[in-house]
Design a protein around this motif. Structure first.
Motif, PDB file in Angstrom:
ATOM      1  N   SER A 244       1.143  -1.190  -0.539  1.00 44.18           N
ATOM      2  CA  SER A 244       0.053  -0.088   0.239  1.00 44.18           C
ATOM      3  C   SER A 244       1.309   1.367  -0.079  1.00 44.18           C
TER       4      SER A 244
ATOM      5  N   THR B 279       2.443   1.380  -3.485  1.00 41.81           N
ATOM      6  CA  THR B 279       1.940   2.528  -4.955  1.00 41.81           C
ATOM      7  C   THR B 279       1.214   3.467  -4.102  1.00 41.81           C
ATOM      8  N   GLU B 280       0.891   4.073  -3.240  1.00 42.42           N
ATOM      9  CA  GLU B 280       0.440   4.887  -2.862  1.00 42.42           C
ATOM     10  C   GLU B 280       1.350   6.541  -3.863  1.00 42.42           C
TER      11      GLU B 280
ATOM     12  N   LEU C 144       4.173   4.686  -7.451  1.00 42.14           N
ATOM     13  CA  LEU C 144       3.342   4.092  -8.221  1.00 42.14           C
ATOM     14  C   LEU C 144       2.515   4.773  -8.813  1.00 42.14           C
TER      15      LEU C 144
ATOM     16  N   LEU D 122      -5.513   2.177  -9.193  1.00 45.98           N
ATOM     17  CA  LEU D 122      -4.340   1.322 -10.037  1.00 45.98           C
ATOM     18  C   LEU D 122      -4.341   0.461  -7.861  1.00 45.98           C
ATOM     19  N   HIS D 123      -4.643   1.917  -7.745  1.00 45.51           N
ATOM     20  CA  HIS D 123      -3.766   1.718  -5.373  1.00 45.51           C
ATOM     21  C   HIS D 123      -4.659   0.529  -4.336  1.00 45.51           C
TER      22      HIS D 123
ATOM     23  N   LEU E 240      -4.386  -3.168  -6.588  1.00 43.12           N
ATOM     24  CA  LEU E 240      -2.906  -3.875  -6.181  1.00 43.12           C
ATOM     25  C   LEU E 240      -2.989  -3.648  -4.900  1.00 43.12           C
TER      26      LEU E 240
END
Length: 415
Positions: A100, A103-104, A107, A393-394, A397
């Motif tokens: 998390s 990604t936050e 990405l 996206l978040h 994933l």
């Protein structure tokens, strides 16, 4: 030295005192083969403390376990002890939390860059309200300028996060403003907590403006030789103290942005925290109604999912306010951004056009009225498709990490 052996000891008679057969043990001879078949045990040395010597009538533990099993059941070797459940739960929580966080902050950074470029580009004909148009233009910019075009300013965003956390900790230490709300809070504690969030945003405002410039500045006009990781701090101090290179006369003083920035920070925190609490309450309520035992990941994933939902709702609700703040923060800084319409220049080898930011707003309220009058209500939501892409996206994933860790935990328990 005198022998301690009894006079009557002959090797067999001494043992015959405990003879369970009631008669003395006969002497063994070389031709007495049948006598050896009548007795199934032979003379053993005396018992040693801690040894496993057995006497007639005693049984081994394996023999007793065999009698307790059902007839015909096969004996199975004991399985080796697996990984403790606490360690598995910690591994699951750390893994999904790391996914998390990555990604936050990493990405999703290209989506943040393109969203901010769309928000400050009042020239753009396309508002990018859907993810489809946003992804297409992001791909065109990356293809023309390289991968770094949408990853710029990521270091400065980390610096701003660090300054925010540090300022919040220092203010809470030297003031009675609570950094965390207790379980049973009062309205006075809530007001002090929200005031702390607003003061923290005000302290980080100069550095946030500098980070905003780095994220939206086009790579075509960026000077790599003079840029560094700590430029965000230097530019923030320069704008705070009013020294350094002169800016345009349209540059608004930071005092005009203090109230809107504090209001945005307080509202965003309040909306995100409220949605997160409601999501956790709904999860706990549905969990009580289920009869199946919960998965170990349920101790960590619901909080991350609730935080994801709270941030999503807060960013959607406050998107118009964020658009106005970004335009006011960038006004007068002579920033040049990429064209977000996907247009290319014929004499530049297919590179996207660059545009200057030349807004002339007098304040926060005038900015809101000007956007609505010239661009309509949709003008407040420029780049909304990039926000949808970011949270999609978040969330994807997070769900994938949860599924993968669940499979790994099941395999670990089986082994």
């Amino acid at each position: 030295m005198a022998s301690r052996r009894p006079d009557t000891f002959d090797g067999f008679g001494f043992r015959s005192r405990d003879d369970p057969y009631g008669t003395g043990y006969p002497a063994r001879s070389s031709g007495a083969a049948g006598d050896l078949q009548q007795h199934h045990w032979v003379t053993t040395p005396p018992d040693i403390p801690g040894s496993r010597n057995l006497h007639p009538g005693e049984r081994t533990p394996l023999f007793e376990e065999a009698e307790q099993r059902e007839p015909g059941a096969r004996w199975e070797a004991p399985q080796a002890a697996g990984v403790p459940p606490e360690q598995l739960n910690r591994f699951a929580g750390f893994g999904i939390g790391l996914v998390s966080l990555f990604t936050e902050n990493v990405l999703a950074h290209p989506c943040i860059v393109f969203r901010r470029q769309c928000q400050v580009n009042y020239h753009g004909r396309c508002y990018h309200l859907t993810p489809f148009s946003a992804v297409g233009v992001m791909y065109a910019i990356t293809k023309a300028q390289g991968v770094k075009a949408l990853w710029k300013g990521m270091g400065s965003t980390f610096i701003v996060h660090g300054i925010t956390l540090g300022a919040e900790g220092i203010i809470s230490e030297f003031t009675p403003l609570p950094r965390e709300l207790p379980h049973s809070w009062s309205w006075k504690q809530l007001a002090g907590h929200l005031l702390l969030k607003g003061l923290t945003a005000v302290v980080a405002l100069p550095f946030y403006c500098a980070s905003l410039i780095e994220t939206v500045q086009s790579e075509i006009v960026r000077d790599e030789s003079s840029s560094g990781l700590l430029d965000c701090i230097r530019e923030g101090l320069t704008r705070l103290l009013g020294v350094g290179a002169p800016h345009s006369r349209r540059l608004l003083p930071l005092s005009c942005l203090l109230l809107p920035v504090a209001l945005h920070a307080i509202l965003r925190y309040a909306v995100a925290a409220s949605v997160q609490r409601v999501a956790l309450w709904l999860h706990q309520r549905s969990r009580k109604q289920r009869q199946d035992p919960s998965n170990p990941l349920d101790a960590y994933f619901p909080e991350l999912a609730a935080a994801w939902a709270g941030s999503l709702v807060a960013d959607v609700v406050l998107f118009p306010l964020e658009t106005a703040l970004h335009r006011l923060s960038l006004q007068g800084t002579r920033t040049i951004i990429d064209a977000t319409d996907g247009a290319v220049a014929a004499d530049s080898g297919g590179s996207p056009l660059v545009l200057p930011v030349n807004t002339q707003y007098d304040g926060f309220s005038e900015c809101l009225h000007s956007i609505r009058r010239k661009e309509g209500v949709a003008g407040f939501y420029r780049g909304f498709g990039a926000l949808v892409t970011q949270y999609t996206l978040h969330g994807t994933l997070l769900a994938a990490a949860r599924t993968l860790l669940r499979v790994m935990l099941l395999d670990a328990k089986v082994c």
